[in-house]
Design a protein around this motif. Structure first.
Motif, PDB file in Angstrom:
ATOM      1  N   ARG A  82       0.856  -1.188   0.000  1.00 35.53           N
ATOM      2  CA  ARG A  82       0.000   0.000   0.000  1.00 35.53           C
ATOM      3  C   ARG A  82       0.892   1.239   0.000  1.00 35.53           C
ATOM      4  N   PHE A  83       0.628   2.115  -0.944  1.00 37.75           N
ATOM      5  CA  PHE A  83       1.354   3.380  -1.052  1.00 37.75           C
ATOM      6  C   PHE A  83       0.373   4.510  -0.764  1.00 37.75           C
ATOM      7  N   VAL A  84       0.761   5.432   0.120  1.00 38.10           N
ATOM      8  CA  VAL A  84      -0.183   6.413   0.668  1.00 38.10           C
ATOM      9  C   VAL A  84       0.340   7.832   0.487  1.00 38.10           C
ATOM     10  N   TYR A  85      -0.533   8.707  -0.017  1.00 34.69           N
ATOM     11  CA  TYR A  85      -0.276  10.140   0.009  1.00 34.69           C
ATOM     12  C   TYR A  85      -1.372  10.769   0.864  1.00 34.69           C
ATOM     13  N   VAL A  86      -0.986  11.531   1.898  1.00 35.20           N
ATOM     14  CA  VAL A  86      -1.943  12.084   2.857  1.00 35.20           C
ATOM     15  C   VAL A  86      -2.481  13.421   2.344  1.00 35.20           C
ATOM     16  N   LEU A  87      -3.790  13.484   2.185  1.00 37.84           N
ATOM     17  CA  LEU A  87      -4.447  14.715   1.740  1.00 37.84           C
ATOM     18  C   LEU A  87      -4.785  15.628   2.916  1.00 37.84           C
ATOM     19  N   SER A  88      -5.207  15.044   4.024  1.00 38.76           N
ATOM     20  CA  SER A  88      -5.537  15.829   5.218  1.00 38.76           C
ATOM     21  C   SER A  88      -5.633  14.898   6.415  1.00 38.76           C
ATOM     22  N   VAL A  92      -2.626   3.643  -3.286  1.00 40.46           N
ATOM     23  CA  VAL A  92      -2.410   2.687  -4.383  1.00 40.46           C
ATOM     24  C   VAL A  92      -2.099   1.342  -3.743  1.00 40.46           C
ATOM     25  N   ILE A  93      -2.867   0.313  -4.110  1.00 38.21           N
ATOM     26  CA  ILE A  93      -2.661  -1.045  -3.612  1.00 38.21           C
ATOM     27  C   ILE A  93      -2.118  -1.877  -4.764  1.00 38.21           C
ATOM     28  N   SER A  94      -0.940  -2.465  -4.572  1.00 39.33           N
ATOM     29  CA  SER A  94      -0.333  -3.270  -5.633  1.00 39.33           C
ATOM     30  C   SER A  94      -0.103  -4.696  -5.165  1.00 39.33           C
ATOM     31  N   THR A  95       0.020  -5.603  -6.134  1.00 36.90           N
ATOM     32  CA  THR A  95       0.426  -6.966  -5.860  1.00 36.90           C
ATOM     33  C   THR A  95       1.900  -7.080  -6.197  1.00 36.90           C
ATOM     34  N   PRO A  96       2.763  -7.358  -5.221  1.00 38.97           N
ATOM     35  CA  PRO A  96       4.209  -7.413  -5.517  1.00 38.97           C
ATOM     36  C   PRO A  96       4.544  -8.424  -6.602  1.00 38.97           C
ATOM     37  N   ALA A  97       5.502  -8.069  -7.456  1.00 34.96           N
ATOM     38  CA  ALA A  97       5.955  -8.961  -8.505  1.00 34.96           C
ATOM     39  C   ALA A  97       6.684 -10.150  -7.889  1.00 34.96           C
ATOM     40  N   ARG A  98       6.539 -11.316  -8.476  1.00 33.44           N
ATOM     41  CA  ARG A  98       7.191 -12.519  -7.961  1.00 33.44           C
ATOM     42  C   ARG A  98       8.207 -13.028  -8.985  1.00 33.44           C
TER      43      ARG A  98
END
Length: 230
Positions: free
Chosen positions: A176-182, A224-230
């Motif tokens: 999970r990648f996070v950008y905080v808006l408030s 953004v939620i990603s599935t890590p590459a294997r």
């Protein structure tokens, strides 16, 4: 005696000052170029199987692109210009807008005023979407609405609000990648270390990370939620 303990997974973080005006030490070529700046600059937070996570800036120019390896998720911090799909559809880029260029997208960037952004590259997982893909764009005046922005082989992007309280976070088979808006929160890792999240900060929670999110003011984020590459 064997040691079965596992070291905590780090959560890469930048506060608002670093995101908006911190140094961008890595120089990258903007080839292919139609016109304009030859290089962009970025500060890389994470580059591994979870994804590529960075703060990036580039001056004015025109840049054709084909997303033939990865998808890209972007939150624009400042600047202006447009993004043009292969079919000629054009979207105006402004500060606080969201742009997603999925795997299979073709088109071009037209930057008219230096763009600075937080972005994530992800590796798509099958089943893939066939053919040339269009971008997903959320203009500034629609960022106030919570909901799923994009869901595809590249991952999921959403705008959401986490209410006041204590929330257990555990990443298993995803990042999970996070950008905080408030809002305001404290992210506590399993080793007890803490990171304060406020407006403008960004943090990555890689696969294997776990901890607690203590929210003291409702936390609104672009995720953004990603599935890590294997």
């Amino acid at each position: 005696m064997s040691d079965d303990t596992t070291a905590p997974v780090a959560a890469p973080f930048r506060n608002a000052d670093a995101v908006f005006c911190g140094p961008l030490p890595v120089e990258i070529s903007m080839e292919p170029i139609v016109s304009g700046a030859e290089f962009a600059y970025e500060d890389v937070l994470l580059d591994d199987d979870n994804g590529f996570f960075a703060v990036w800036a580039c001056d004015a120019g025109v840049y054709p692109r084909h997303k033939d390896r990865r998808g890209s998720f972007m939150y624009l911090l400042e600047g202006g210009g447009s993004i043009v799909d292969e079919d000629g559809t054009e979207y105006e880029l402004t500060a606080d807008s969201i742009l997603i260029l999925p795997f299979g997208w073709k088109g071009r960037w037209k930057i008219t005023k230096t763009v600075r952004k937080v972005y994530v590259h992800t590796t798509p997982v099958p089943p893939y979407r066939e053919g040339v893909q269009k971008c997903t764009f959320v203009p500034t005046d629609e960022v106030a609405q919570d909901g799923v922005v994009f869901d595809g082989p590249d991952g999921t992007a959403l705008l959401r609000t986490t209410e006041v309280g204590e929330h257990t976070e555990e990443m298993r088979g995803r990042a999970r990648f996070v950008y905080v808006l408030s809002g305001i929160a404290v992210l506590e890792n399993t080793d007890g270390s803490q990171t304060k999240l406020t407006s403008g900060a960004t943090v990555g929670l890689p696969d294997g990370w776990s901890g607690t999110l203590r929210v003291t003011e409702p936390l609104r984020t672009f995720d953004v939620i990603s599935t890590p590459a294997r």
